[in-house]
Design a protein around this motif. Structure first.
Motif, PDB file in Angstrom:
ATOM      1  N   LEU A   1       8.677  -8.767  -0.966  1.00 14.76           N
ATOM      2  CA  LEU A   1       7.473  -8.320  -1.675  1.00 14.76           C
ATOM      3  C   LEU A   1       7.615  -8.579  -3.169  1.00 14.76           C
ATOM      4  CD1 LEU A   1       4.759  -6.854  -1.794  1.00 14.76           C
ATOM      5  CD2 LEU A   1       6.009  -4.680  -1.827  1.00 14.76           C
ATOM      6  N   ARG A   2       8.797  -8.341  -3.705  1.00 12.83           N
ATOM      7  CA  ARG A   2       9.028  -8.581  -5.137  1.00 12.83           C
ATOM      8  C   ARG A   2       8.779 -10.056  -5.479  1.00 12.83           C
ATOM      9  NH1 ARG A   2      13.844  -6.658  -5.240  1.00 12.83           N
ATOM     10  NH2 ARG A   2      13.300  -4.537  -5.859  1.00 12.83           N
TER      11      ARG A   2
ATOM     12  N   ARG B   1       0.839  -1.209   0.000  1.00  9.09           N
ATOM     13  CA  ARG B   1       0.000   0.000   0.000  1.00  9.09           C
ATOM     14  C   ARG B   1       0.873   1.258   0.000  1.00  9.09           C
ATOM     15  NH1 ARG B   1      -5.419  -0.482   0.803  1.00  9.09           N
ATOM     16  NH2 ARG B   1      -6.223  -2.427   1.734  1.00  9.09           N
ATOM     17  N   TYR B   2       1.895   1.257   0.842  1.00 10.16           N
ATOM     18  CA  TYR B   2       2.755   2.443   0.946  1.00 10.16           C
ATOM     19  C   TYR B   2       3.450   2.727  -0.382  1.00 10.16           C
ATOM     20  CZ  TYR B   2       6.934   5.172   1.889  1.00 10.16           C
ATOM     21  OH  TYR B   2       7.925   6.115   1.823  1.00 10.16           O
ATOM     22  N   LEU B   3       4.051   1.703  -0.977  1.00  8.61           N
ATOM     23  CA  LEU B   3       4.786   1.915  -2.222  1.00  8.61           C
ATOM     24  C   LEU B   3       3.867   2.340  -3.355  1.00  8.61           C
ATOM     25  CD1 LEU B   3       7.302  -1.086  -2.132  1.00  8.61           C
ATOM     26  CD2 LEU B   3       7.755   1.320  -1.619  1.00  8.61           C
ATOM     27  N   VAL B   4       2.660   1.810  -3.385  1.00 13.62           N
ATOM     28  CA  VAL B   4       1.709   2.203  -4.430  1.00 13.62           C
ATOM     29  C   VAL B   4       1.289   3.659  -4.259  1.00 13.62           C
ATOM     30  CG1 VAL B   4      -0.642   1.850  -5.274  1.00 13.62           C
ATOM     31  CG2 VAL B   4       0.867  -0.113  -4.932  1.00 13.62           C
ATOM     32  N   GLU B   5       0.986   4.060  -3.031  1.00 16.24           N
ATOM     33  CA  GLU B   5       0.598   5.456  -2.806  1.00 16.24           C
ATOM     34  C   GLU B   5       1.746   6.407  -3.111  1.00 16.24           C
ATOM     35  OE1 GLU B   5      -2.411   6.656  -2.306  1.00 16.24           O
ATOM     36  OE2 GLU B   5      -3.071   4.561  -2.520  1.00 16.24           O
ATOM     37  N   GLU B   6       2.981   5.972  -2.837  1.00 16.25           N
ATOM     38  CA  GLU B   6       4.141   6.793  -3.205  1.00 16.25           C
ATOM     39  C   GLU B   6       4.254   6.896  -4.728  1.00 16.25           C
ATOM     40  OE1 GLU B   6       6.737   8.538  -1.535  1.00 16.25           O
ATOM     41  OE2 GLU B   6       5.161   8.499  -0.005  1.00 16.25           O
ATOM     42  N   ALA B   7       3.975   5.804  -5.420  1.00 17.93           N
ATOM     43  CA  ALA B   7       4.042   5.818  -6.878  1.00 17.93           C
ATOM     44  C   ALA B   7       2.993   6.743  -7.472  1.00 17.93           C
ATOM     45  CB  ALA B   7       3.861   4.400  -7.427  1.00 17.93           C
ATOM     46  N   ILE B   8       1.868   6.899  -6.788  1.00 16.34           N
ATOM     47  CA  ILE B   8       0.803   7.779  -7.263  1.00 16.34           C
ATOM     48  C   ILE B   8       1.106   9.235  -6.946  1.00 16.34           C
ATOM     49  CG2 ILE B   8      -1.621   8.412  -6.908  1.00 16.34           C
ATOM     50  CD1 ILE B   8      -2.179   5.415  -6.475  1.00 16.34           C
ATOM     51  N   SER B   9       1.534   9.507  -5.712  1.00 14.30           N
ATOM     52  CA  SER B   9       1.737  10.897  -5.293  1.00 14.30           C
ATOM     53  C   SER B   9       3.084  11.465  -5.719  1.00 14.30           C
ATOM     54  CB  SER B   9       1.589  11.008  -3.770  1.00 14.30           C
ATOM     55  OG  SER B   9       2.523  10.160  -3.116  1.00 14.30           O
TER      56      SER B   9
ATOM     57  N   ARG C   1      -0.097  -6.091 -14.267  1.00 15.41           N
ATOM     58  CA  ARG C   1       0.617  -6.572 -13.091  1.00 15.41           C
ATOM     59  C   ARG C   1       1.468  -5.456 -12.502  1.00 15.41           C
ATOM     60  NH1 ARG C   1       3.277 -11.583 -15.047  1.00 15.41           N
ATOM     61  NH2 ARG C   1       1.446 -11.637 -16.388  1.00 15.41           N
ATOM     62  N   LEU C   2       1.650  -5.509 -11.201  1.00 11.86           N
ATOM     63  CA  LEU C   2       2.561  -4.588 -10.527  1.00 11.86           C
ATOM     64  C   LEU C   2       3.942  -5.216 -10.488  1.00 11.86           C
ATOM     65  CD1 LEU C   2       0.486  -3.305  -7.455  1.00 11.86           C
ATOM     66  CD2 LEU C   2       0.570  -2.413  -9.785  1.00 11.86           C
ATOM     67  N   ARG C   3       4.946  -4.406 -10.663  1.00 11.20           N
ATOM     68  CA  ARG C   3       6.317  -4.895 -10.568  1.00 11.20           C
ATOM     69  C   ARG C   3       7.200  -3.858  -9.882  1.00 11.20           C
ATOM     70  NH1 ARG C   3       9.702  -3.067 -14.902  1.00 11.20           N
ATOM     71  NH2 ARG C   3      11.035  -4.894 -14.597  1.00 11.20           N
ATOM     72  N   ILE C   4       8.233  -4.350  -9.213  1.00 15.03           N
ATOM     73  CA  ILE C   4       9.204  -3.484  -8.548  1.00 15.03           C
ATOM     74  C   ILE C   4      10.554  -3.793  -9.166  1.00 15.03           C
ATOM     75  CG2 ILE C   4      10.220  -2.808  -6.342  1.00 15.03           C
ATOM     76  CD1 ILE C   4       7.763  -3.981  -4.950  1.00 15.03           C
ATOM     77  N   PRO C   5      11.080  -2.909  -9.996  1.00 11.26           N
ATOM     78  CA  PRO C   5      12.363  -3.184 -10.656  1.00 11.26           C
ATOM     79  C   PRO C   5      13.472  -3.444  -9.638  1.00 11.26           C
ATOM     80  CG  PRO C   5      11.290  -1.268 -11.634  1.00 11.26           C
ATOM     81  CD  PRO C   5      10.521  -1.610 -10.386  1.00 11.26           C
ATOM     82  N   ILE C   6      14.378  -4.357  -9.988  1.00 13.09           N
ATOM     83  CA  ILE C   6      15.501  -4.659  -9.116  1.00 13.09           C
ATOM     84  C   ILE C   6      16.320  -3.391  -8.872  1.00 13.09           C
ATOM     85  CG2 ILE C   6      17.620  -6.005  -8.855  1.00 13.09           C
ATOM     86  CD1 ILE C   6      15.177  -7.717  -8.718  1.00 13.09           C
ATOM     87  N   GLY C   7      16.665  -3.149  -7.612  1.00 14.14           N
ATOM     88  CA  GLY C   7      17.492  -1.993  -7.263  1.00 14.14           C
ATOM     89  C   GLY C   7      16.716  -0.720  -7.029  1.00 14.14           C
ATOM     90  N   HIS C   8      15.368  -0.802  -7.079  1.00 11.33           N
ATOM     91  CA  HIS C   8      14.545   0.400  -6.889  1.00 11.33           C
ATOM     92  C   HIS C   8      13.418   0.092  -5.897  1.00 11.33           C
ATOM     93  CE1 HIS C   8      16.463   2.504 -10.291  1.00 11.33           C
ATOM     94  NE2 HIS C   8      16.439   1.328 -10.893  1.00 11.33           N
ATOM     95  N   TYR C   9      12.825   1.147  -5.370  1.00  7.77           N
ATOM     96  CA  TYR C   9      11.669   1.019  -4.488  1.00  7.77           C
ATOM     97  C   TYR C   9      10.430   1.624  -5.151  1.00  7.77           C
ATOM     98  CZ  TYR C   9      15.160  -0.034  -0.929  1.00  7.77           C
ATOM     99  OH  TYR C   9      16.191  -0.604  -0.223  1.00  7.77           O
TER     100      TYR C   9
END
Length: 575
Positions: free
Chosen positions: A83-84, A38-46, A99-107
């Motif tokens: 999480l990844r 939830r936190y990472l998604v809201e950061e991605a939006i804001s 799908r949601l993805r979190i690239p390696i080396g990033h948040y």
């Protein structure tokens, strides 16, 4: 450049996909991963062009204190990595375009739709292979798949068809079953909160406190018996919730005569009482925690640990779905009481109707399919056992029970190498679960693998009072090596009142006494076994052992030993 409409649409898609993910069994069982997502998604939006740093993830996303040190603590990187893997496993089972993805080396969280991410980057429509995906065999190739890795394009095509068939299963009329089942009765494992010190400790004590907390967070996150929960308010302080089915784990550094010690306690929030406490010497280095503190973590959160034992004590008679079913299943798996068989089979069926995607229930169903005819009155069904295990693995790639289900399938098909591969993965995923270590050692013992003793001894080290499977197999392993006296000395240290003893104590004692020419005591143990676990009909001694010991090689060895020493009479053997 994105317009405001584009940004709004992107936000809707991100939140919609997030809510879908959070309703999946793995995320429901993991409040920490749910909060982090939830936190990472809201950061991605804001803040789409300014992804959070490790410190922000630790403090804002995971509730660490403001003095968190990213230079010495890898906690955010470890949790985002977890999480990844969960995201990769989820999409591997479903094959959805979005799908949601979190690239390696990033948040940063990205939304991938087809071959293009919502951020406009080119991406593969196939999930990145992080070593998480299972090659699925065609049904007719069961034995060949269990014996050899896929090596040709033709077999790869069969793999693809198998995967398509599974996806059809997951999305077809089984969903109608789910909709008609009473999913509100589905019980999840209890939560466990780790209370952090409200007052920051100074110097080395602060560092030791952080190291302890990280170790137990990882240990509890690997347990199938609890859901690791986060503190209720930022900064790590805990606010109790009256009547919640949850536990509060506390640790406190205290002075000792020879060095620092740690005082641990566990409180049941539902009963509002302390149910366990211990004081141990603090290991010199975090590198020693797995060996020195791992048994303590297992004592708390293993299948027969303090928490699961407390849950069994308060389990309502009518609780049959989900975690409640798994508790009943583990009772049956350990004791093999005939009266529990129909109860467990019924609760597994009900649980799969309520949630056909629960990898732990699927693994339990796989175990039941392999039970011998002496236990169930029907022949084993290896085909069904494998299918359940395969579905469990696809849905729970990072689930120890799913990996061990496939290990069991391989062992039963005579492929010790393949079984060992999956069993060792299960051990890696649940390093402090004595039962997984014990079962791995027991099957490897049946395969004459010299590594069996290593796992059996580790199981006993993790739970000296409850690893009866390990103790039984280790006694027999020592007997096989001709170490009769050592086996006897070890066996006489077994505590017969251990949790989950079932018939295994009497089996071990009958065998070890017979091997040391103490036939009268061996006969006493055998007679007690027959009295407690034998059927009233004309069941032979060999049938009794095959019913009680699921590993056929182990059952045969015990039968031969007791027959040769005269403990099992010719009449009992011929029935």
């Amino acid at each position: 450049m994105e317009t405001s409409d584009d940004m709004e649409q992107r936000a809707k898609m991100l939140r919609a996909e997030t809510e879908t993910l959070l309703q999946s069994p793995d995320f429901i069982r993991s409040p920490v991963m749910s909060q982090l997502l939830r936190y990472l998604v809201e950061e991605a939006i804001s803040n789409p062009n300014n992804p959070p740093k490790a410190y922000q993830v630790a403090v804002d996303g995971l509730g660490r204190t403001d003095d968190f040190d990213v230079q010495t603590d890898s906690y955010p990187r470890v949790q985002v990595g977890r999480l990844r893997k969960m995201l990769a496993a989820y999409y591997a089972a479903r094959g959805t375009a979005e799908r949601l993805r979190i690239p390696i080396g990033h948040y940063a969280v990205e939304l991938q739709t087809g071959g293009i991410t919502a951020e406009g980057k080119t991406g593969s429509a196939t999930p990145i292979d992080d070593g998480l995906f299972l090659s699925l065999p065609a049904e007719k190739g069961l034995k060949r798949w269990l014996s050899h890795r896929p090596a040709t394009y033709g077999l790869a095509a069969l793999v693809f068809l198998g995967a398509v068939g599974l996806l059809w299963f997951l999305n077809s009329d089984r969903q109608d079953i789910f909709s008609t089942a009473n999913a509100s009765d589905y019980i999840l494992p209890p939560k466990i909160y780790i209370e952090r010190p409200q007052r920051a400790q100074m110097g080395p004590d602060k560092e030791k406190t952080n190291e302890l907390e990280l170790f137990f967070e990882d240990a509890f996150a690997s347990s199938s018996q609890v859901r690791l929960a986060v503190a209720d308010r930022p900064g790590g302080a805990f606010e109790e919730t009256d009547g919640e089915n949850a536990y509060l784990f506390k640790s406190e550094l205290v002075a000792g005569q020879t060095g620092p010690r740690v005082k641990f306690s566990l409180t049941s929030l539902m009963q509002d009482e302390n149910i366990w406490s211990s004081i141990v010497t603090l290991p010199d280095s975090p590198d020693d925690y797995p060996e020195k503190l791992g048994p303590l973590a297992g004592r708390i959160a293993s299948i027969y640990g303090v928490i699961s034992t407390d849950q069994r004590k308060h389990l309502p008679d009518d609780a049959m779905i989900g975690y409640a079913c798994l508790l009943r299943f583990e009772n049956y798996r350990s004791h093999r009481e005939p009266d529990l068989l129909s109860v467990v089979e019924s609760c597994i069926e009900k649980s799969l109707a309520a949630d056909p995607l629960d990898s732990r229930i699927l693994a339990a169903a796989s175990f039941m399919a392999y039970l011998r005819e002496e236990a169930t009155g029907r022949k084993p069904d290896p085909k069904a056992g494998f299918q359940f295990a395969r579905r469990a693995m696809v849905l729970g790639r990072e689930d120890a029970s799913a990996n061990f289900a496939l290990a069991r399938s391989s062992f039963f098909n005579g492929n010790c190498a393949r079984g060992k591969e999956f069993a060792e993965k299960a051990v890696e995923l649940a390093p402090y679960e004595a039962t997984v270590q014990a079962q791995t050692g027991a099957y490897l013992f049946g395969c004459n693998d010299p590594d069996a003793t290593k796992y059996l001894r580790r199981a006993i080290a993790l739970d000296p009072r409850g690893s009866i499977v390990a103790e039984t197999a280790l006694v027999l392993s020592l007997l096989e090596e001709g170490k009769n006296r050592e086996a006897l000395e070890f066996a006489e240290k077994i505590v017969p009142s251990s949790t989950g003893v079932g018939p295994y104590y009497d089996i071990a004692m009958a065998a070890v006494y017979a091997s040391n020419s103490r036939n009268e005591e061996s006969q006493t143990s055998w007679d007690r076994l027959v009295e407690l676990y034998g059927k009233e009909n004309d069941e032979s001694a060999e049938q009794l052992l095959n019913r009680l010991i699921i590993n056929p090689d182990l059952a045969d060895r015990v039968f031969v030993l007791l027959s040769q020493t005269g403990v099992i009479s010719d009449e009992q053997a011929r029935k």
